[in-house]
Write a protein that holds these residues in place. Structure first.
Motif: not given
Length: 315
Positions: A162, A178, A248, A250, A263, A265, A298-300, A302
């Motif tokens: 995470e 999101v 995953g 959020w 986030s 995963h 990518n999630s960071t 976002t």
């Protein structure tokens, strides 16, 4: 006593693993989304010593369905009985049982029983349910076999991690960023295309093209379940190379010190794909590092853009 219009099915598989290991995975619904292809998300509504009430979101014949079930766990008999409390059409009623039968110390037979009724006892509805039960049962039993045999062999292809971004701002605005994934191509540099459908409030299907640093793109398709303004959980139905499963969350939190987005995963790596994707000399450790970097980046990104939309980063 069976009722007229009730249908019965049985599916089975033999697993090269200990009966207890097989039973433990069946009993632990928290691991179902990463293990069973049809299962998107599971939540425990109630939990007791021998029983629990759960809500499941899963795919059936290409559609996303949700229902609430009661489960009775019997570790002595190595069985788990289940009965839907609230079914979705065309299912009128459904229940069944997982039965784990020891063959030897290292060989186990798993039987999955279902009984169901169709809405209005209609033949077309019954046929739809039969197709879904046959497909999902086969997929679940094969996935169960693969997962417990990996564990029995000591393999470790599951990766969970995470990342968190703290900020001062409105959690609801961050959640909306999101949630509104259809706007990601204009908001996020790594998203080339996004198509979002939401036939039921809070239940989304997202197909997206994501850009890699080398300029290539890959397509993913996910089911997302939105719980305003607390969390969004998802499962990819179409995964990129190196993954056989990806789930995953959020998470959006606010307290006296400010707000934060996390986030999470969970990925099941495809060991057989490692040489083709990363090179002949690449190892499972290389794949873990590659996936951790790509998904985390990518999630960071976002989350950082969501923070910019909702407030400002916390020093």
């Amino acid at each position: 006593m069976s009722r007229p219009g009730t249908h019965y099915t049985e599916h089975s598989i033999t697993v090269s693993a200990s009966p207890r290991r097989v039973y433990d995975l069946i009993a632990d619904v928290g691991r179902w989304p990463e293990t069973f292809p049809p299962t998107v998300h599971v939540e425990r509504v109630e939990r007791g010593d021998t029983g629990e009430r759960i809500r499941i979101w899963a795919t059936a014949n290409g559609e996303v369905k949700t229902w609430t079930s009661r489960r009775l766990l019997d570790p002595g008999r190595l069985s788990v009985r289940f009965r839907q409390e609230v079914s979705q059409p065309p299912v009128s009623a459904m229940g069944g049982e997982w039965i784990v039968e020891p063959l030897t110390d290292t060989e186990t037979r798993v039987r999955l029983l279902h009984d169901f009724r169709a809405v209005d006892d209609g033949a077309e509805n019954a046929a739809w349910i039969q197709r879904a039960v046959d497909h999902n049962s086969g997929a679940e039993l094969e996935a169960l076999r693969a997962a417990v045999e990996r564990e029995e062999a000591g393999a470790g292809p599951v990766l969970t991690f995470e990342d968190t971004v703290a900020f001062d701002g409105d959690v609801k605005a961050a959640f909306a960023f999101v949630d509104e994934a259809h706007r990601w191509p204009e908001r996020l540099p790594h998203v080339a295309r996004a198509e979002l459908t939401e036939d039921q409030p809070g239940l989304q299907v997202l197909e997206m093209d994501t850009r890699a640093p080398d300029g290539s793109t890959h397509t993913t398709r996910s089911v997302r379940i939105c719980f305003p303004h607390d969390r969004i959980v998802y499962k990819q139905l179409r995964t990129p190379a190196l993954m056989t499963a990806h789930t995953g969350q959020w998470l959006f939190r606010a307290d006296g010190e400010g707000a934060r987005i996390t986030s999470v995963h969970t990925v099941v790596l495809d060991e057989e794909a490692v040489p083709a994707v990363l090179g002949a000399d690449a190892t499972l450790a290389d794949a873990r590092a590659f996936v951790r970097d790509a998904l985390g980046r990518n999630s960071t990104t976002t989350m950082e853009h969501a923070v910019a939309h909702a407030g400002r980063p916390r020093a």
